[in-house]
Design a protein around this motif. Structure first.
Motif, PDB file in Angstrom:
ATOM      1  N   PRO A   1      -7.146 -11.902 -12.186  1.00  0.00           N
ATOM      2  CA  PRO A   1      -6.123 -12.566 -11.261  1.00  0.00           C
ATOM      3  C   PRO A   1      -5.711 -11.790 -10.164  1.00  0.00           C
ATOM      4  N   GLN A   2      -5.232 -12.376  -8.829  1.00  0.00           N
ATOM      5  CA  GLN A   2      -5.065 -11.640  -7.554  1.00  0.00           C
ATOM      6  C   GLN A   2      -3.751 -10.801  -7.938  1.00  0.00           C
ATOM      7  N   GLY A   3      -3.875  -9.416  -7.348  1.00  0.00           N
ATOM      8  CA  GLY A   3      -2.902  -8.623  -7.591  1.00  0.00           C
ATOM      9  C   GLY A   3      -2.693  -7.741  -8.902  1.00  0.00           C
ATOM     10  N   GLN A   4      -3.674  -8.020  -9.798  1.00  0.00           N
ATOM     11  CA  GLN A   4      -3.705  -7.518 -11.132  1.00  0.00           C
ATOM     12  C   GLN A   4      -4.906  -6.169 -11.048  1.00  0.00           C
TER      13      GLN A   4
ATOM     14  N   ASN B   1      -4.725  -1.753  -1.415  1.00  0.00           N
ATOM     15  CA  ASN B   1      -3.962  -2.145  -0.403  1.00  0.00           C
ATOM     16  C   ASN B   1      -5.015  -3.462   0.164  1.00  0.00           C
ATOM     17  N   CYS B   2      -5.722  -3.980  -0.542  1.00  0.00           N
ATOM     18  CA  CYS B   2      -6.758  -4.950  -0.030  1.00  0.00           C
ATOM     19  C   CYS B   2      -5.751  -6.574   0.349  1.00  0.00           C
ATOM     20  N   PHE B   3      -6.061  -6.978   1.261  1.00  0.00           N
ATOM     21  CA  PHE B   3      -5.391  -8.297   1.819  1.00  0.00           C
ATOM     22  C   PHE B   3      -5.423  -9.209   0.844  1.00  0.00           C
ATOM     23  N   ALA B   4      -6.643  -9.477   0.158  1.00  0.00           N
ATOM     24  CA  ALA B   4      -7.120 -10.519  -0.613  1.00  0.00           C
ATOM     25  C   ALA B   4      -6.811 -10.390  -2.064  1.00  0.00           C
TER      26      ALA B   4
ATOM     27  N   GLY C   1      -5.579  -7.241  -3.558  1.00  0.00           N
ATOM     28  CA  GLY C   1      -4.860  -5.818  -3.842  1.00  0.00           C
ATOM     29  C   GLY C   1      -3.786  -5.798  -4.803  1.00  0.00           C
ATOM     30  N   GLU C   2      -3.102  -4.747  -5.057  1.00  0.00           N
ATOM     31  CA  GLU C   2      -2.223  -4.466  -6.068  1.00  0.00           C
ATOM     32  C   GLU C   2      -0.902  -5.251  -5.636  1.00  0.00           C
ATOM     33  N   GLY C   3      -0.388  -6.026  -6.768  1.00  0.00           N
ATOM     34  CA  GLY C   3       1.010  -6.584  -6.440  1.00  0.00           C
ATOM     35  C   GLY C   3       1.070  -7.296  -4.959  1.00  0.00           C
TER      36      GLY C   3
ATOM     37  N   ARG D   1      -1.784 -10.319   0.075  1.00  0.00           N
ATOM     38  CA  ARG D   1      -0.850 -11.411   0.861  1.00  0.00           C
ATOM     39  C   ARG D   1      -1.570 -12.750   0.941  1.00  0.00           C
ATOM     40  N   LEU D   2      -2.724 -12.822   0.713  1.00  0.00           N
ATOM     41  CA  LEU D   2      -3.504 -13.917   0.708  1.00  0.00           C
ATOM     42  C   LEU D   2      -2.913 -15.225  -0.144  1.00  0.00           C
TER      43      LEU D   2
END
Length: 476
Positions: free
Chosen positions: A191-194, A294-297, A299-301, A305-306
């Motif tokens: 999942p994105q951000g995890q 810190n990946c835009f797609a 990254g953590e938490g 930001r995508l």
């Protein structure tokens, strides 16, 4: 067919309804898939996973054709094909799912015809469109696994971003000239951000934070491609897809009972040389960077930001990010005074030059020598774009103030162009993109003599020359 429309063709006994692992295989399936089922690690259970799987192949060209053939042969239950182009004669040396009789047909329908002849059992779904930020989520969502078989960086970033948002594993490949590469990303999907479970798997942005410079992004049309090279990469994509689907690594780890065995991402590179026949082909495996916090797609938490909503609003702008048309150096940034159409060049420059005396201008053709060898503007001098950029960088470092002779081949003298120290320079390339950047570089080098010498781009390149001046010109 617009970007939102799809058509499907359902054949044989297979359907979109999942088959239970206790369900017996049909006699035809047993016969058709027997040789792969007896491979250690496969068996009936793995074959049923393939029969239940849904794979989306984005791009029905040099990569997509061999990948689709081997996936269809393996018995993937549903195969979706995305492409908005039609079959051209120049495709056929490498896009082996098409044929001469289907030139002019949409690539998706042409490839589906071929696949049905190979194996009528899978469910084939046609998406006769290009993938865009507006339709990407709708195209990707119904499938278990995505194959990126496209040929440009902007689309690769888009596909990877959508796969992150929708938790889909991705097999991405690329090929040009005599080299190719393949990498598996987002597998198993997280999942994105995890970031739980370690630093893997990453997305395309984690591995390639920035795209290559616009002038280094070579397409098959610009640089050429050998069929076996791109075919090998497409076959490798199919192999990775079968491995992932047979082992159930395509499912999100949040789904109960799904095994999770993330591995370090490896970029497989393949290349060989046509200029040195004694040099062997090479395979190299490069360990890629882990998932970036810190990946835009992905990254953590809050670092991720995508969003799907942002994609549909044009955020991010993939063409701008990758230096595409209208956004990078030399991409449509010259003024009208710095450009001339091929027809205008013939009428106001060539004819006037003949009336006034031979050689009152210089034409620099920045195509590669292989393109140049098939034909050129009368009197043109071949200075490949890459060599021109290297010369510009060298002179910038040395602080030299160059003359026209410094960028011309040794056998070409400025006297051949009339002896005028301010003789104008007309720059042409294949499609009118590299030549614009070349004009800027020549001016940065000071060759315009403070505006005394004209340096002009022939707009649209040799493609426009064929359309406006000489229909018989062999534009390649």
């Amino acid at each position: 067919m617009n970007s939102g429309e799809t058509s499907s063709s359902q054949n044989g006994s297979n359907s979109s309804v999942p088959r239970d692992t206790s369900c017996p295989l049909t006699e035809e399936e047993l016969d058709r898939y027997s040789r792969q089922m007896i491979v250690p690690g496969m068996g009936k259970e793995a074959q049923l996973r393939l029969l239940n799987a849904k794979v989306l192949i984005i791009g029905a060209g040099g990569l997509g054709c061999p990948a689709a053939q081997y996936l269809a042969g393996a018995g993937i239950g549903t195969i979706g094909l995305v492409d908005g182009d039609v079959v051209e004669r120049s495709n056929l040396h490498r896009q082996v799912g098409h044929s001469t009789s289907r030139i002019g047909q949409p690539k998706v329908s042409s490839l589906m015809t071929h696949l049905k002849g190979l194996n009528p059992l899978p469910n084939y779904v046609a998406h006769e469109c290009h993938i865009t930020p507006l339709n990407a989520a709708d195209l990707v969502a119904p499938y278990d696994l995505i194959l990126d078989c496209t040929d440009n960086p902007a689309t690769r970033y888009l596909i990877s971003d959508v796969c992150v948002l929708l938790e889909k594993p991705l097999v991405s490949a690329a090929s040009v000239q005599t080299s190719g590469q393949i990498i598996v990303l987002n597998c198993p999907p997280t999942p994105q951000g995890q970031l739980e479970g370690g630093p893997y798997p990453p997305c395309y942005r984690c591995c390639f934070k920035k795209p290559p410079p616009a002038n280094a992004q070579l397409s098959c049309g610009e640089a050429g491609i050998l069929g076996p090279v791109v075919g090998l990469m497409g076959v490798a994509q199919a192999g990775e897809a079968i491995k992932i689907l047979a082992s159930a690594l395509h499912a999100s780890p949040s789904k109960k009972g799904t095994p999770r065995h993330p591995v370090e991402p490896t970029l497989l590179l393949y290349s060989y040389s046509l200029t040195s026949f004694l040099s062997p082909f090479t395979f190299r495996a490069l360990k890629m960077a882990p998932r970036k916090k810190n990946c835009f797609a992905c990254g953590e938490g809050s670092q991720a930001r995508l969003t799907l909503e942002g994609l549909k609003r044009g955020e991010p702008d993939y063409e701008f990010f990758c230096g595409g048309l209208g956004s990078g150096p030399g991409q449509g940034v010259l003024s009208a005074e710095e450009r001339i159409s091929p027809r205008e060049f013939v009428e106001t420059v060539q004819q006037h030059g003949k009336e006034e005396g031979k050689g009152k201008y210089v034409v620099l053709d920045t195509r590669e020598k292989e393109h140049f060898s098939f034909g050129s503007i009368e009197g043109a001098v071949n200075v490949p774009f890459g060599k021109l950029l290297s010369k510009a960088a060298q002179m910038k470092r040395s602080g030299e103030t160059p003359e026209v002779e410094d960028i011309l081949p040794p056998e070409v003298k400025i006297e051949d162009s009339g002896g005028d120290e301010n003789v104008p320079i007309y720059v042409v390339c294949r499609r009118g993109l590299d030549s614009q950047e070349a004009v800027e570089k020549l001016k940065e080098m000071g060759l315009d003599r403070g505006g005394k010498r004209k340096i002009v781009d022939i707009a649209g390149g040799m493609k426009a020359w064929k359309e406006q001046v000489d229909p018989s010109f062999p534009y390649l």
